[in-house]
Design an enzyme around this catalytic site. Structure first.
Site, PDB file in Angstrom:
ATOM      1  N   LEU A   1       0.869  -1.176   0.000  1.00 47.77           N
ATOM      2  CA  LEU A   1       0.000   0.000   0.000  1.00 47.77           C
ATOM      3  C   LEU A   1       0.905   1.225   0.000  1.00 47.77           C
ATOM      4  CD1 LEU A   1      -2.708  -0.862   2.718  1.00 47.77           C
ATOM      5  CD2 LEU A   1      -3.016  -0.847   0.237  1.00 47.77           C
ATOM      6  N   ASP A   2       0.486   2.280  -0.683  1.00 48.09           N
ATOM      7  CA  ASP A   2       1.248   3.523  -0.666  1.00 48.09           C
ATOM      8  C   ASP A   2       1.392   4.034   0.767  1.00 48.09           C
ATOM      9  OD1 ASP A   2       1.324   3.393  -3.407  1.00 48.09           O
ATOM     10  OD2 ASP A   2      -0.269   4.880  -3.712  1.00 48.09           O
ATOM     11  N   ARG A   3       2.418   4.827   0.976  1.00 47.04           N
ATOM     12  CA  ARG A   3       2.705   5.350   2.314  1.00 47.04           C
ATOM     13  C   ARG A   3       1.496   6.033   2.948  1.00 47.04           C
ATOM     14  NH1 ARG A   3       7.946   9.028   4.036  1.00 47.04           N
ATOM     15  NH2 ARG A   3       7.405   9.230   6.251  1.00 47.04           N
TER      16      ARG A   3
ATOM     17  N   ARG B   1      -5.087   6.146  -7.741  1.00 43.82           N
ATOM     18  CA  ARG B   1      -4.795   7.587  -7.797  1.00 43.82           C
ATOM     19  C   ARG B   1      -4.636   8.047  -9.248  1.00 43.82           C
ATOM     20  NH1 ARG B   1       0.454   7.632  -4.380  1.00 43.82           N
ATOM     21  NH2 ARG B   1       0.381   9.874  -4.845  1.00 43.82           N
TER      22      ARG B   1
END
Length: 294
Positions: free
Chosen positions: A130-132, A231
């Site tokens: 998962l992205d930060r 995104r």
């Protein structure tokens, strides 16, 4: 060097020649004396001149080793084969790009005696990411067999991943599907793009959950797991995720408090247990910061 390169910064020119390496990595080479201009060292900001002889010796970064750190974790599910973590926004999954501590892996090494080694020493147990600044449910394998079976499900698109996203603007259709390839942005290397005809195939499906003035809350299901996929896809249709300034969201919203993260949450995951084959559905509730913002 060719004539049109004259006037470019040394690090910029080398980044064009070694696009597989980041500019910061190339700057490390320059500081370490691995780049010579006309037989001597130079600064990253040196402006290249016509006729300069430039010699570079690429080097891999020093090996990183994850270390255990006592960091609290929220556990959604655990058995002998796997654990599901409710990852908070702001936590990096594993070390890299200048981040060496405070990661999910550091916390996992402190919490659990054994984790899968399939991902290597830097990513023990990590099956997917998962992205930060994305929160939510993330699976971790405790042994190699479980890791391989879970990874196969991800690879064959047998895992259902559902996210919640607040986006800018009014999404006119109640539901839709975005099917556009995703590739590295050729100009801004920290970004991905869905505006090229090339890249890795990707699809995302969405449906409207709730409408607000100037915003729309979506449930998003992805069938592929490309870098920054949701995104990028939502931005490509003119509805960037709230807080995601990298893909077009404004840094400030009048009348709203700063969010300090993306309004993107990995809400639900459905998969088959790697040992029993039983269907497992795990849900992470919307975090308080997102619940109160919306």
């Amino acid at each position: 060097m060719i004539e049109c390169d004259a006037g470019k910064r040394l690090d910029v020119l080398l980044h064009e020649r070694f696009a597989e390496f980041s500019r910061s990595r190339i700057q490390e080479w320059i500081r370490a004396g691995r780049v010579q201009v006309n037989g001597g060292t130079a600064r990253a900001a040196y402006l290249v001149r016509a006729g300069d002889a430039i010699h570079a010796e690429p080097a891999d970064p020093p090996a990183l080793h994850a270390v255990a750190e006592d960091i609290p974790l929220t556990i959604l599910y655990e058995d002998d084969d796997l654990v599901a973590i409710d990852k908070p926004a702001g936590m990096v999954v594993h070390a890299g790009a200048g981040v060496h501590s405070g990661t999910l892996v550091n916390a996992l090494l402190h919490r659990f005696q054994a984790l899968s080694g399939v991902g290597g020493a830097l990513r023990p147990g990590i099956v997917h990411g998962l992205d930060r600044f994305t929160s939510g449910v993330l699976l971790v394998a405790k042994n190699d067999a479980a890791h391989q079976r879970l990874a196969a499900q991800f690879s064959h698109r047998q895992v259902e991943k559902v996210y919640l996203a607040m986006v800018h603007g009014e999404v006119k259709q109640e539901q839709g599907r975005i099917e556009r390839p995703i590739a590295r942005d050729p100009v801004h290397r920290t970004r991905m793009t869905a505006r090229l005809d090339e890249g890795r195939a990707a699809w995302s499906e969405y449906r409207v959950l709730r409408r607000f003035p100037q915003f729309t809350l979506l449930e998003v299901r992805i069938g592929t797991g490309r870098t920054h996929q949701i995104r990028v896809h939502l931005s490509s249709i003119g509805h960037p995720v709230v807080g995601d300034t990298l893909y077009g969201a404004p840094a400030r919203i009048e009348g709203r408090p700063p969010l300090g993260r993306y309004f993107l949450h990995a809400h639900r995951i459905r998969f088959q247990h790697p040992s029993t084959g039983a269907e497992i559905v795990l849900t992470s509730p919307l975090p308080a910061d997102l619940e109160h913002w919306g």
